[in-house]
Design an enzyme around this catalytic site. Structure first.
Site, mmCIF file in Angstrom:
data_model
loop_
_atom_site.group_PDB
_atom_site.id
_atom_site.type_symbol
_atom_site.label_atom_id
_atom_site.label_comp_id
_atom_site.label_asym_id
_atom_site.label_seq_id
_atom_site.Cartn_x
_atom_site.Cartn_y
_atom_site.Cartn_z
ATOM 1 N N ASP A 1 1.585 -0.019 -1.553
ATOM 2 C CA ASP A 1 2.476 1.389 -0.850
ATOM 3 C C ASP A 1 4.145 0.497 -1.106
ATOM 4 O O ASP A 1 4.762 0.169 -1.710
ATOM 5 C CB ASP A 1 3.105 0.805 0.592
ATOM 6 C CG ASP A 1 1.401 1.388 0.949
ATOM 7 O OD1 ASP A 1 0.984 1.262 0.668
ATOM 8 O OD2 ASP A 1 2.121 1.683 2.506
ATOM 9 N N HIS B 1 3.155 -4.556 -0.997
ATOM 10 C CA HIS B 1 4.243 -3.020 -1.838
ATOM 11 C C HIS B 1 4.399 -3.527 -3.180
ATOM 12 O O HIS B 1 4.639 -4.900 -3.373
ATOM 13 C CB HIS B 1 4.996 -3.540 -0.120
ATOM 14 C CG HIS B 1 4.722 -2.735 1.112
ATOM 15 N ND1 HIS B 1 4.579 -4.116 1.337
ATOM 16 C CD2 HIS B 1 5.457 -1.503 1.525
ATOM 17 C CE1 HIS B 1 3.644 -3.213 2.825
ATOM 18 N NE2 HIS B 1 4.669 -1.901 2.805
HETATM 19 ZN ZN LIG Z 1 5.731 2.488 2.797
#
Ligand SMILES: [Zn+2]
Length: 234
Positions: A51, A196
């Site tokens: 992400d 992430h």
């Molecule tokens: Zn995010």
């Protein structure tokens, strides 16, 4: 097939609901059992997701690791970051990974109106479309925060909402060992792992964790596929 996808997404929702302890929706054990029953297959497919990118350094580093091991992943892109790093976005696409929508500015969609939710999704979609000639069809709400209006708006725009089953919490800067142990102790067929590729506040443990997780799980017979391939497989 369509029904199967919907069931799986419901399960993914339930995992998140359980993890944020909203009461009366689902128990973790029920959820876990359901995940197995939906994806009890021989192929041992799992999906790793990233992400908040693209990031000029970390996304590139992660792409190198994925390529080295022939693994595929799904990147949930922030529209504003895509605009700033179009070459990295292009590389994600060219190397066969899936691109999902993580909205344009990473706002909490629960705290806004359907009109703004719609704009956040469509602005990101348009930016990614212009840069890749590809329309996004998976939405990951920022922070995994959603409610009925987020789901309804996403569905009205023909999106499937994707959360996760294993959260590395890599954005909190745990050690590499902590990430590896968490993933490897909990992994099972059909899992979606949250990582992430854009982390603030200094260096990220994620690339070094991937250098261990991907070969370890590959040796155990797991196959790293995109979210779409995972949720559409039987
Ligand atoms: Zn995010």
């Amino acid at each position: 097939m369509r029904r199967c996808v919907s069931v799986f997404l419901l399960i993914i929702f339930s995992v998140r609901i359980a993890s944020i302890t909203v009461s009366g929706v689902s128990s973790a054990s029920e959820t876990e059992k359901s995940v197995y029953s939906s994806h009890d297959n021989e192929s041992r497919k799992i999906a790793i997701t990233f992400d908040d990118g693209p990031h000029p350094r970390y996304t590139a580093e992660i792409l190198d690791i994925l390529a080295e091991h022939g693994a595929h992943a799904t990147f949930f892109i922030i529209g504003d970051n895509a605009k700033n790093y179009p070459d990295i976005l292009s590389r994600i696409q060219k190397e066969g990974h899936e691109i999902g929508n993580h909205t344009y500015l990473h706002r909490n969609l629960q705290k806004t109106t359907p009109d703004i939710i719609r704009k956040q999704i469509l602005d990101a979609e348009q930016t990614i479309l212009e840069l890749t000639d590809q329309r996004t069809k998976l939405l990951r709400p920022p922070g995994g925060l959603y409610d009925q209006k987020v789901c309804d708006t996403a569905r009205s725009l023909d999106y499937e909402v994707i959360l996760w089953t294993i959260d590395t919490k890599d954005w909190t800067h745990p050690t590499v060992d902590e990430i590896v142990e968490k993933v490897e102790a909990n992994i099972k067929t059909g899992d979606i792992i949250l990582c992430h590729d854009f982390i603030g506040g200094g260096s990220t443990p994620t690339p070094d964790a991937l250098r261990r997780i991907i070969p370890d799980l590959t040796r155990e017979g797991y196959e790293f596929v995109t979210v779409s391939e995972l949720i559409h497989s039987k």
